[in-house]
Design a protein around this motif. Sequence first.
Motif, short mmCIF file in Angstrom:
data_model
loop_
_atom_site.label_atom_id
_atom_site.label_comp_id
_atom_site.label_asym_id
_atom_site.label_seq_id
_atom_site.Cartn_x
_atom_site.Cartn_y
_atom_site.Cartn_z
N ASN A 1 3.12 25.12 94.19
CA ASN A 1 4.38 24.50 93.75
C ASN A 1 5.56 24.61 94.69
N PHE A 2 5.54 25.60 95.59
CA PHE A 2 6.76 25.90 96.35
C PHE A 2 7.30 24.67 97.09
N PHE B 1 7.77 35.01 99.67
CA PHE B 1 8.08 34.07 100.74
C PHE B 1 6.92 33.09 100.84
N ARG B 2 7.24 31.91 101.34
CA ARG B 2 6.26 30.81 101.37
C ARG B 2 4.94 31.23 102.02
N ILE C 1 7.27 34.39 109.50
CA ILE C 1 7.54 34.16 108.07
C ILE C 1 8.65 33.11 107.95
N ILE C 2 8.45 32.17 107.04
CA ILE C 2 9.46 31.14 106.81
C ILE C 2 10.55 31.76 105.93
N HIS D 1 16.17 31.83 98.91
CA HIS D 1 15.74 31.96 97.51
C HIS D 1 14.69 33.05 97.33
N CYS D 2 14.09 33.51 98.44
CA CYS D 2 12.90 34.37 98.34
C CYS D 2 13.21 35.84 98.60
#
Length: 403
Positions: free
Chosen positions: A37-38, A52-53, A279-280, A284-285
């Motif tokens: 969903n991200f 995180f994504r 890491i992206i 929000h994360c």
Amino acid sequence: SSPLQTSGHKGSHDCSKSEEEGEWDFNWCDVGWIRENFDHSYMEEHVRINHFRNHFELTRKNLMVKNLKRYRKTLERDVGRTEASKCDFFPCTFALPSEYHLFVEEFKRSPGSTWIMKPVAKSQGKGIFLFRKLKDIMDWKKDGTRSEDQKDAAQVESYVAQRYIENPYLINGRKFDLRVYVLVTSYVPLKAWLYRDGFGRFSSTRFSLSSIDDKYMHLTNVAVQKTAPDYDPEKGCKWQMQPLRRYLTAKHGRETVESLFKEMDNIFVCSLQSVQKVIINDKHCFELYGYDILLDQNLKPWLIEVNASPSYTPSSQEDYEMKCRLLEDTLNVVDMEGRLTGKEKRVGGYDLMWNDGPVFREDVNLETFGSSCFTANTHLGCVNDREKQLRRLLKPFPGQKRM
């Protein structure tokens, strides 16, 4: 039930209809939800989500090692070998089947050694086994004679082969590892918090290298130990970090144990720095990692793995209370209500360990330490007087009673 369920935070599996309409502020979800969903979710400024994504760069066993090896190489090239040696905290590891031939070269250099095989993306001890003979891992041998179609048909699961730590530190003859919690609220700049509580996870069988097939002896995962014939749910197989640290201090002296815990701080920081560029980052994360650290007989800490979804299922009342504190303080740091200034070095049981650079304690006695020496702001296994600290830190909401 786990503290997550009792505290009323919804995981992705039971999110209400309003979430589908995009009306949620906070999502404590499993990693599967992120994957699906991200990329399709629009998130407003204030929304927060607990992964995180591409968290898997640190939490999948093969990628963690790949990133650590690359980071070590970069440090060696840019700063020199001494700095690079700070990354020498993970056992010699190969990804199979892709690095099978490299692995065989290393295997032959030390005949008779014990190795451990682990599936890259499984947890709770599933699929893990120890071996000393190449014939035990023939399935992972890369066979160049098979056609592409055959290779696809017989795709073997990705594993890592890792040199087994044959001299673990034992307490009462039993092997254990440490579960430590690190909260990352940003990767750019890197901002990481270390929780004061944690625990040792003990095996139920006395350690010996004469039998490598006994999972109850070699694997400390609670999911494994719970199935041992002599497991006592009252006693469990955990020891909280504070008494464990006191035990080590009584046995080895304060200086030795402080040095050990400093080496563990280095593991947390270096491992996060190793993935900082891949890491992206996303405002929000955040991510609450469960680190698994093994000590050897020389009190050297080894990084075994990092978990993206550490278990919140309690194995005792004490464990339940600890996990409630951990989750409550995680929410306090994430601060959905905007009660913090952003300059805090401590929130409840969390101490700010890294904020785009090392964070030092404010109460350093310069006469003792010398003016050029600063002490890291980490207190793993020290007193967690969080309630007193939170009362000072968090002003109550209008109409809310004080804690």
